[in-house]
Design a protein around this motif. Sequence first.
Motif, PDB file in Angstrom:
ATOM      1  N   CYS A  25       0.828  -1.213   0.000  1.00  0.00           N
ATOM      2  CA  CYS A  25       0.000   0.000   0.000  1.00  0.00           C
ATOM      3  C   CYS A  25       0.858   1.257   0.000  1.00  0.00           C
ATOM      4  O   CYS A  25       0.578   2.213  -0.725  1.00  0.00           O
ATOM      5  CB  CYS A  25      -0.921  -0.020   1.212  1.00  0.00           C
ATOM      6  N   LEU A  85      -5.811   4.859   2.534  1.00  0.00           N
ATOM      7  CA  LEU A  85      -5.822   4.068   3.761  1.00  0.00           C
ATOM      8  C   LEU A  85      -5.901   4.977   4.984  1.00  0.00           C
ATOM      9  O   LEU A  85      -6.703   4.740   5.903  1.00  0.00           O
ATOM     10  CB  LEU A  85      -4.572   3.198   3.844  1.00  0.00           C
ATOM     11  N   PHE A 115      -9.184  -1.773  -1.787  1.00  0.00           N
ATOM     12  CA  PHE A 115      -8.944  -2.656  -0.646  1.00  0.00           C
ATOM     13  C   PHE A 115     -10.036  -3.713  -0.443  1.00  0.00           C
ATOM     14  O   PHE A 115      -9.924  -4.524   0.470  1.00  0.00           O
ATOM     15  CB  PHE A 115      -8.823  -1.832   0.643  1.00  0.00           C
ATOM     16  N   GLU A 137      -8.783  -7.252  -0.276  1.00  0.00           N
ATOM     17  CA  GLU A 137      -7.628  -7.521   0.578  1.00  0.00           C
ATOM     18  C   GLU A 137      -8.082  -8.299   1.809  1.00  0.00           C
ATOM     19  O   GLU A 137      -8.993  -7.884   2.525  1.00  0.00           O
ATOM     20  CB  GLU A 137      -6.973  -6.212   1.012  1.00  0.00           C
TER      21      GLU A 137
END
Length: 333
Positions: free
Chosen positions: A30, A40, A60, A63
């Motif tokens: 990231c 994030l 994301f 993820e």
Amino acid sequence: MSLGFPYNDGFLSAMRQAGDPRADTFISNCFSDSVLKQELYNWMKSADQNSDLTRVPLPFVSEDIFTRAQDLPVWANEKLMQRGCQFFGRYQNSIMQLLGLLSLPYCYAAANGAMVLYLSERLRNDTSKRLTDTGEFVTDVQTPGAFAEHGRGFAGILKTRLTHAIARFYTLRSGQWQNSWGFPINQEDMAGTSLAFSLIVIRGLRKTGVTIADKDQQAFLHLWAVISYLLGVDERLIALNGKAANLLEKAIRNRQFSESEQGKELTQSLVKTFADLDTESKLTRKDVEQLISYLLGPEISKLLGLSEKPAFHTKYLLKIFSTFSTWNPYFAS
């Protein structure tokens, strides 16, 4: 008791060299992209409830650090978790004070692990912010209903797990870290911190005169076992009962606790913060030091440069503690 029981030096030494691979890999990837990094940070700043885990930035959504954030371990007992949260609710004021007066200085006695904390300028220069962060986290994960849809437990744990990975990322790149200290925020230190927030709190409550039923202790330790799992602690380092918790705590303490200037400085920053925040009863730094020393016991107190034997009478120290239990330094303005 635990998949890693018994806890021998070879096993714990290996755990000292391990971080949290899933979270560390995610942060490394990231942070290689400034746009993703900012996305994030924005999500972590805005995420408040467990329901926010279903509303993550598009990059994301697949993820597994996010998709598995609410996956409980197979051994989790939700009734015990609820009872653990109820126990926290019953003794919340005392537990919150013990986190600052006992759990944090207990962690500072682990000289190698304390180096991560010491190298954080914000921790040394803004200890009250550290207390606020700690207070918010433990409240989020222990308040009754913490793991319901509108609770904050899962979200709070994931944000803390990511914060740990970010701290590792920057610490390893700071040029100040020594390999002899182990991996920053490693598995052994994370397990020790979880015990400081659970087993050590139980001991502290008893030292302040609270009688705790075996079932309540079991529930509180179980709650923290689940929290540890969700934080990325290796299951072999998660004690599933009181005996294993005591054995693991002793093993880590014997390996890691030693005198250090960093531990002493962190402790004095904490003492000053508590004394400065308490503006009503006018407790002195000596009052705070004596209370911390009483709670820690002579061996750990000596390592942190505190009095091995408090000069004040136990009844007076417990009176000081009851004074702390009437106000909340974690959310002081």
